[in-house]
Design a protein around this motif. Structure first.
Motif, PDB file in Angstrom:
ATOM      1  N   MET A 137       0.827  -1.205   0.000  1.00 45.02           N
ATOM      2  CA  MET A 137       0.000   0.000   0.000  1.00 45.02           C
ATOM      3  C   MET A 137       0.860   1.253   0.000  1.00 45.02           C
ATOM      4  N   GLN A 138       1.912   1.279   0.836  1.00 47.04           N
ATOM      5  CA  GLN A 138       2.783   2.439   0.908  1.00 47.04           C
ATOM      6  C   GLN A 138       3.562   2.634  -0.398  1.00 47.04           C
ATOM      7  N   ALA A 139       4.070   1.532  -0.930  1.00 47.94           N
ATOM      8  CA  ALA A 139       4.827   1.629  -2.177  1.00 47.94           C
ATOM      9  C   ALA A 139       3.934   2.117  -3.313  1.00 47.94           C
ATOM     10  N   LYS A 140       2.717   1.601  -3.369  1.00 54.91           N
ATOM     11  CA  LYS A 140       1.772   2.005  -4.409  1.00 54.91           C
ATOM     12  C   LYS A 140       1.448   3.497  -4.298  1.00 54.91           C
ATOM     13  N   GLY A 141       1.236   3.980  -3.073  1.00 52.67           N
ATOM     14  CA  GLY A 141       0.935   5.394  -2.877  1.00 52.67           C
ATOM     15  C   GLY A 141       2.092   6.285  -3.261  1.00 52.67           C
ATOM     16  N   GLN A 142       3.313   5.878  -2.880  1.00 45.97           N
ATOM     17  CA  GLN A 142       4.494   6.670  -3.214  1.00 45.97           C
ATOM     18  C   GLN A 142       4.732   6.704  -4.714  1.00 45.97           C
ATOM     19  N   VAL A 143       4.596   5.550  -5.366  1.00 47.45           N
ATOM     20  CA  VAL A 143       4.815   5.471  -6.820  1.00 47.45           C
ATOM     21  C   VAL A 143       3.773   6.304  -7.560  1.00 47.45           C
ATOM     22  N   GLN A 144       2.550   6.270  -7.080  1.00 48.35           N
ATOM     23  CA  GLN A 144       1.490   7.058  -7.726  1.00 48.35           C
ATOM     24  C   GLN A 144       1.812   8.549  -7.701  1.00 48.35           C
ATOM     25  N   ILE A 145       2.367   9.003  -6.582  1.00 43.87           N
ATOM     26  CA  ILE A 145       2.756  10.412  -6.480  1.00 43.87           C
ATOM     27  C   ILE A 145       3.904  10.716  -7.436  1.00 43.87           C
ATOM     28  N   LEU A 146       4.951   9.892  -7.377  1.00 42.81           N
ATOM     29  CA  LEU A 146       6.125  10.132  -8.229  1.00 42.81           C
ATOM     30  C   LEU A 146       5.773  10.054  -9.708  1.00 42.81           C
ATOM     31  N   TRP A 147       4.846   9.183 -10.047  1.00 39.02           N
ATOM     32  CA  TRP A 147       4.448   9.012 -11.449  1.00 39.02           C
ATOM     33  C   TRP A 147       3.737  10.257 -11.980  1.00 39.02           C
ATOM     34  N   ASN A 148       3.091  10.998 -11.083  1.00 39.64           N
ATOM     35  CA  ASN A 148       2.295  12.154 -11.498  1.00 39.64           C
ATOM     36  C   ASN A 148       2.954  13.493 -11.187  1.00 39.64           C
ATOM     37  N   THR A 149       4.253  13.475 -10.961  1.00 35.25           N
ATOM     38  CA  THR A 149       4.966  14.736 -10.747  1.00 35.25           C
ATOM     39  C   THR A 149       5.404  15.339 -12.077  1.00 35.25           C
ATOM     40  N   LYS A 150       5.701  16.623 -12.031  1.00 36.78           N
ATOM     41  CA  LYS A 150       6.258  17.321 -13.191  1.00 36.78           C
ATOM     42  C   LYS A 150       7.606  17.912 -12.820  1.00 36.78           C
ATOM     43  N   GLN A 179      -1.549  18.362  -5.444  1.00 39.16           N
ATOM     44  CA  GLN A 179      -2.477  17.585  -4.626  1.00 39.16           C
ATOM     45  C   GLN A 179      -3.934  17.906  -4.931  1.00 39.16           C
ATOM     46  N   GLN A 180      -4.161  18.957  -5.713  1.00 41.38           N
ATOM     47  CA  GLN A 180      -5.522  19.391  -6.047  1.00 41.38           C
ATOM     48  C   GLN A 180      -6.356  19.636  -4.781  1.00 41.38           C
ATOM     49  N   GLY A 181      -5.687  20.193  -3.788  1.00 42.99           N
ATOM     50  CA  GLY A 181      -6.387  20.557  -2.562  1.00 42.99           C
ATOM     51  C   GLY A 181      -6.735  19.402  -1.648  1.00 42.99           C
ATOM     52  N   LYS A 182      -6.229  18.209  -1.922  1.00 42.30           N
ATOM     53  CA  LYS A 182      -6.587  17.029  -1.126  1.00 42.30           C
ATOM     54  C   LYS A 182      -5.398  16.545  -0.291  1.00 42.30           C
ATOM     55  N   PRO A 183      -5.660  16.057   0.919  1.00 37.45           N
ATOM     56  CA  PRO A 183      -4.585  15.429   1.696  1.00 37.45           C
ATOM     57  C   PRO A 183      -4.183  14.110   1.055  1.00 37.45           C
ATOM     58  N   ILE A 184      -2.938  13.709   1.248  1.00 35.56           N
ATOM     59  CA  ILE A 184      -2.488  12.469   0.613  1.00 35.56           C
ATOM     60  C   ILE A 184      -1.839  11.491   1.589  1.00 35.56           C
ATOM     61  N   SER A 211       1.700  17.025   6.211  1.00 38.26           N
ATOM     62  CA  SER A 211       1.972  18.034   5.184  1.00 38.26           C
ATOM     63  C   SER A 211       3.243  17.736   4.405  1.00 38.26           C
ATOM     64  N   ALA A 212       4.124  16.891   4.960  1.00 43.46           N
ATOM     65  CA  ALA A 212       5.383  16.569   4.280  1.00 43.46           C
ATOM     66  C   ALA A 212       5.993  15.341   4.929  1.00 43.46           C
ATOM     67  N   PRO A 251       9.134  15.027  -4.054  1.00 40.94           N
ATOM     68  CA  PRO A 251       8.690  16.192  -4.831  1.00 40.94           C
ATOM     69  C   PRO A 251       8.265  17.360  -3.947  1.00 40.94           C
ATOM     70  N   ILE A 252       8.176  18.527  -4.549  1.00 44.13           N
ATOM     71  CA  ILE A 252       7.496  19.659  -3.914  1.00 44.13           C
ATOM     72  C   ILE A 252       6.005  19.363  -3.969  1.00 44.13           C
ATOM     73  N   LEU A 253       5.325  19.410  -2.841  1.00 46.19           N
ATOM     74  CA  LEU A 253       3.875  19.222  -2.811  1.00 46.19           C
ATOM     75  C   LEU A 253       3.200  20.583  -2.919  1.00 46.19           C
ATOM     76  N   SER A 254       2.073  20.621  -3.601  1.00 46.62           N
ATOM     77  CA  SER A 254       1.388  21.904  -3.790  1.00 46.62           C
ATOM     78  C   SER A 254       0.993  22.543  -2.461  1.00 46.62           C
ATOM     79  N   SER A 255       0.784  21.727  -1.421  1.00 43.85           N
ATOM     80  CA  SER A 255       0.424  22.282  -0.112  1.00 43.85           C
ATOM     81  C   SER A 255       1.564  23.076   0.509  1.00 43.85           C
ATOM     82  N   PHE A 256       2.801  22.823   0.073  1.00 38.81           N
ATOM     83  CA  PHE A 256       3.936  23.601   0.587  1.00 38.81           C
ATOM     84  C   PHE A 256       3.756  25.087   0.304  1.00 38.81           C
TER      85      PHE A 256
END
Length: 348
Positions: A29-42, A89-94, A150-151, A161-166
Motif C-alpha cells: 500500500m505504501q509503495a503504491k501510494g508513493q509510486v502514484q505520487i512520483l508518477w504524477n509529478t512534473k 495535490q488538487q487541494g486534497k490530503p495524501i 503536510s510533508a 517532490p514539492i507538494l502543492s500544499s507547501f
C-alpha cells in the motif's frame, strides 16, 4: 533437482507471505501510494516554463530552490535530488499518520519496519486503512490520534517532490519545512525516532533563521514574523512539556486498585487544566504569519489525549539538548556540529 529447489523456495515465500501478511500488505500500500505520487509529478523546470501556472506559485518554487541551495552550501546537508519535481495535490490530503498511547501511561504503541527500524506512528496513503487501524487500537483501549501529514522524507531513497500544499506556507515556515526534511536525508538513526525528529526540528528552525537573515535581513517582515512564531512555540513547547510532566506524575501515582472511573476523572481534569492555561500564552505573530503557520494549539472543543502528548514528545522534548550542545561545545559552528553528529551517530 532444480524443480525441487524451486518448489522449496516458492513454499518458503508462501509461508513468509502468510506469516507477515499485514507487513507485506502495508508495504505494498505504501509503495503504491508513493509510486502514484512520483508518477504524477512534473519537473520543476517544466512548471516554471508553463504559462498556465501563476507567478505566485512559480515564486514559491523558486524560493524552495533557493532554500535547498542554502541547505547544501551553507549548512552542509547532503546533496539530494529532492524538490526538483512538483506534485499537485488538487487541494486534497495524501498522507495520514496514526499515533497511539496507553490510556494511563505516556507510553506509545510501537511499529517495527525492516531497514528503517521502530516508529511510534504509522503512515497511510489510504484514509480508510488509517481509520481501520484507529478503530482496532480503540478496541484495545488505547488513546489514539490521526492527523494529516503536510510533508515527509523518504530518507534519500527516493527524490521527494514539492507538494502543492507547501506553497501556502510563509517564507519562514517553508524554509523550516524543507531544511527539516533534508536533515532526515542527511542523518537518520535507526530505532531513534525521537532523536531524529528533535534533531530535524532543531536544524529546521536554526537553518530557517539563517536563511531568512541572509535573504531578507533581520529587520524584514519574513524574519521578524518567523522570530515571533519561534518565540511563541518555544513558550508553547514548555507549556506542553510541563503538562506531560504533570500527567506522567499523575499516572505514576495510580495504584493497581485505583478504579478506572477515578483514573479517567483525574486524567481529563488534568488535561483540561493544561488546555485552559494555554490561553495565557502571549502571541506577537502577524495575521499573515498566523494564517500560514500550521496550527498545533490545543482546543477546548476536542480535548487531546495521551497520543497527542506522546506525539509532542517525539518532536520537541530534546530541543534544549541540541541547542546547548551546539552553542556550548561547538561555539555555534554548524558545519562542525553536523560533522560531529554524523561521526557519532551512524545513519541509515
Amino acid at each position: 533437482m532444480l524443480k525441487k529447489i524451486g518448489l522449496i523456495v516458492v513454499g518458503v515465500l508462501a509461508i513468509l507471505l502468510v506469516w507477515q501478511w499485514e507487513l507485506v500488505s502495508y508495504g505494498w500500500m505504501q509503495a503504491k501510494g508513493q509510486v502514484q505520487i512520483l508518477w504524477n509529478t512534473k519537473p520543476v523546470a517544466e512548471v516554471l516554463a508553463d504559462p498556465a501556472y501563476p507567478d505566485s506559485l512559480k515564486q514559491k518554487i523558486e524560493l524552495i530552490r533557493e532554500i535547498k541551495r542554502f541547505s547544501l552550501d551553507s549548512l552542509g546537508l547532503n546533496k539530494s535530488g529532492s524538490y526538483e519535481s512538483f506534485y499537485d495535490q488538487q487541494g486534497k490530503p495524501i498522507l495520514w499518520v496514526v499515533t497511539a498511547a496507553e490510556p494511563y501511561q505516556l507510553v506509545a504503541r510501537q511499529w517495527h519496519f525492516p531497514i528503517i527500524g521502530t516508529f511510534s506512528y504509522k503512515g497511510f496513503f489510504e484514509k480508510d486503512r488509517a481509520d481501520s487501524l484507529v478503530a482496532g487500537l480503540k478496541r484495545e483501549g488505547l488513546d489514539t490520534r490521526i492527523g494529516e501529514v503536510s510533508a515527509w522524507s523518504t530518507l534519500g531513497f527516493l527524490n521527494d517532490p514539492i507538494l502543492s500544499s507547501f506553497l501556502d506556507r510563509s517564507e519562514g515556515s517553508l524554509a523550516e519545512l524543507i531544511i527539516h526534511e533534508l536533515t532526515h536525508g542527511t542523518l537518520f538513526v535507526k530505532n531513534s525516532l525521537e532523536y531524529n525528529e528533535n534533531l530535524a526540528d532543531f536544524v529546521g528552525e536554526y537553518g530557517a533563521l539563517r536563511f531568512l537573515a541572509q535573504k531578507y535581513g533581520k529587520t524584514s517582515a519574513p524574519y521578524q514574523n518567523y522570530l515571533a512564531t519561534k518565540a511563541f512555540y518555544e513558550r508553547y513547547d514548555e507549556h506542553i512539556l510541563h503538562g506531560t510532566r504533570l500527567l506522567d506524575s499523575l499516572y505514576k501515582g495510580f495504584k493497581p486498585t485505583t478504579p478506572n472511573v477515578v483514573k479517567d476523572s483525574l486524567k481529563w481534569q488534568t488535561i483540561r487544566q493544561i488546555v485552559d492555561s494555554s490561553d495565557t500564552l502571549t502571541d506577537q505573530r502577524s495575521e499573515t504569519s498566523l494564517r500560514s503557520v500550521k496550527k498545533r494549539r490545543l482546543t477546548k472543543l476536542n480535548l487531546p489525549n495521551n497520543a497527542y502528548f506522546i506525539g509532542y514528545l517525539t518532536y520537541r522534548k530534546q530541543q534544549n539538548r541540541f541547542r546547548q550542545e551546539f552553542e556550548k561545545r561547538f561555539g555555534g559552528d554548524f558545519k562542525k556540529y553536523l560533522t560531529y553528529l554524523k561521526q557519532t551517530y551512524p545513519s541509515l
